[in-house]
Design an enzyme around this catalytic site. Structure first.
Site, short mmCIF file in Angstrom:
data_model
loop_
_atom_site.label_atom_id
_atom_site.label_comp_id
_atom_site.label_asym_id
_atom_site.label_seq_id
_atom_site.Cartn_x
_atom_site.Cartn_y
_atom_site.Cartn_z
N LYS A 172 39.34 53.27 46.24
CA LYS A 172 39.99 52.38 47.31
C LYS A 172 39.80 50.88 46.47
O LYS A 172 41.21 50.40 46.59
CB LYS A 172 38.86 52.04 48.52
CG LYS A 172 39.24 50.89 49.33
CD LYS A 172 40.79 51.19 50.09
CE LYS A 172 41.04 49.92 50.78
NZ LYS A 172 40.44 49.46 51.79
N LYS A 242 40.01 39.14 48.13
CA LYS A 242 38.67 39.62 48.17
C LYS A 242 38.45 41.08 47.47
O LYS A 242 37.78 41.48 46.52
CB LYS A 242 38.25 39.99 49.59
CG LYS A 242 36.70 40.55 49.68
CD LYS A 242 36.57 41.21 51.00
CE LYS A 242 36.99 42.72 50.91
NZ LYS A 242 36.70 43.58 51.99
#
Length: 300
Positions: A172, A242
């Site tokens: 991911k 992030k």
């Protein structure tokens, strides 16, 4: 059919709420839900979810609990609370995008308490979450993957086994980093083309017909970059930063210094500091083409 009889879902944000609604609607099992946002809980409860007063209450009633939270900073305390009750779930599934090393450490900690931990972060858009067509990358044993696949398939059309614990997060994180780098490249190509007198939308249409075609070109490029459409609450810059930082942490752990990823991260931080915080992350084009000026150079 899943061997689990009761489910839990914690975290009903932009992605979590539609994901949970699909789980409620398609699984045929009771789904106990909790979020700090009472309105979100109310909406899912109206669709059949069973509202609980706390995360611990969800854990006390569910065999498997799904988490959709901002980061590992929230996942760790919630998972520990779930595993600390008198009645604990058999498995916790983290569908957030979380730090790999901390996810693996948490999995070992929970295993010692008798609770399995699987990472299953999601990719694609909020629209895909609504339609149940997410890409879900699973990190865990083959047996755990097979147990969870019927449930995860309620939320995603592509449920992939990536390897042992943490590997779902690796896939991911690197998927997102690849998208960020591609959006950066598309922003440069768009700027060059426009300054050469080419219409941006036509340019991307033509590129999509050749070897430059990509998912990012057709989605981030055609739907956002060329239209200058960067809405809020659609994978904002702060989330992208992030995730990019997680990719750079992975690189550092492997004693590798990536150049393109670091440059892209640096640009996103500059855009953030210049005021692009909650807008959809392809808004980085405004920094690339000079419409906004960076305040300072940010080093990863």
């Amino acid at each position: 059919m899943s061997k689990y009889k009761t489910l839990g879902f914690i975290g009903l944000g932009v992605m979590g709420e539609p994901m949970c609604n699909n789980l409620v609607r398609k699984s045929g099992l009771p789904v106990h839900i909790f979020d700090m946002n009472a309105d979100a809980v109310g909406r899912v409860a109206a669709n059949g979810g069973k509202a609980e007063a706390s995360a611990a209450d969800v854990g006390a009633k569910a065999d498997v609990v799904f988490l959709s939270l901002p980061s590992i900073d929230q996942v760790e305390p919630v998972a520990r609370a779930l595993a600390g009750g008198a009645r604990k779930p058999a498995m916790i599934v983290d569908m957030s995008t979380s730090d790999v090393a901390r996810s693996r450490a948490l999995a070992a900690e929970l295993k010692a308490r008798g609770v399995a931990f699987v990472d299953a972060p999601v990719a694609r858009t909020a629209e895909a979450a609504l339609k149940g067509t997410l890409l879900i990358s699973v990190g865990g044993s083959v047996a755990q993957y097979e147990e969870l696949k019927p449930l995860l398939s309620c939320m995603g059309s592509d449920v992939l086994h990536c390897g042992d614990t943490g590997c779902g997060q690796v896939v991911k994180i690197l998927n997102n980093m690849m998208v960020f780098m591609t959006v950066n490249a598309l922003s440069e190509v768009l700027t060059i083309g426009r300054r050469a007198g080419m219409d941006g939308e036509r340019l991307f249409e033509l590129l999509a017909g050749g070897s430059a075609d990509s998912f990012a070109l057709r989605n981030h490029g055609m739907k956002s970059l060329v239209k200058d459409s960067f809405p809020e609450k659609v994978f904002p810059m702060v989330y992208a930063i992030k995730d990019a930082s997680l990719a750079l942490s992975l690189a550092k752990a492997g004693s590798f210094q990536p150049k393109i990823a670091s440059y892209t991260y640096n640009l996103m931080c500059q855009a953030h500091d210049a005021g692009i915080v909650n807008n959809y992350h392809p808004a980085i084009v405004q920094l690339v083409d000079g419409r906004i000026t960076p305040k300072q150079d940010v080093k990863p």
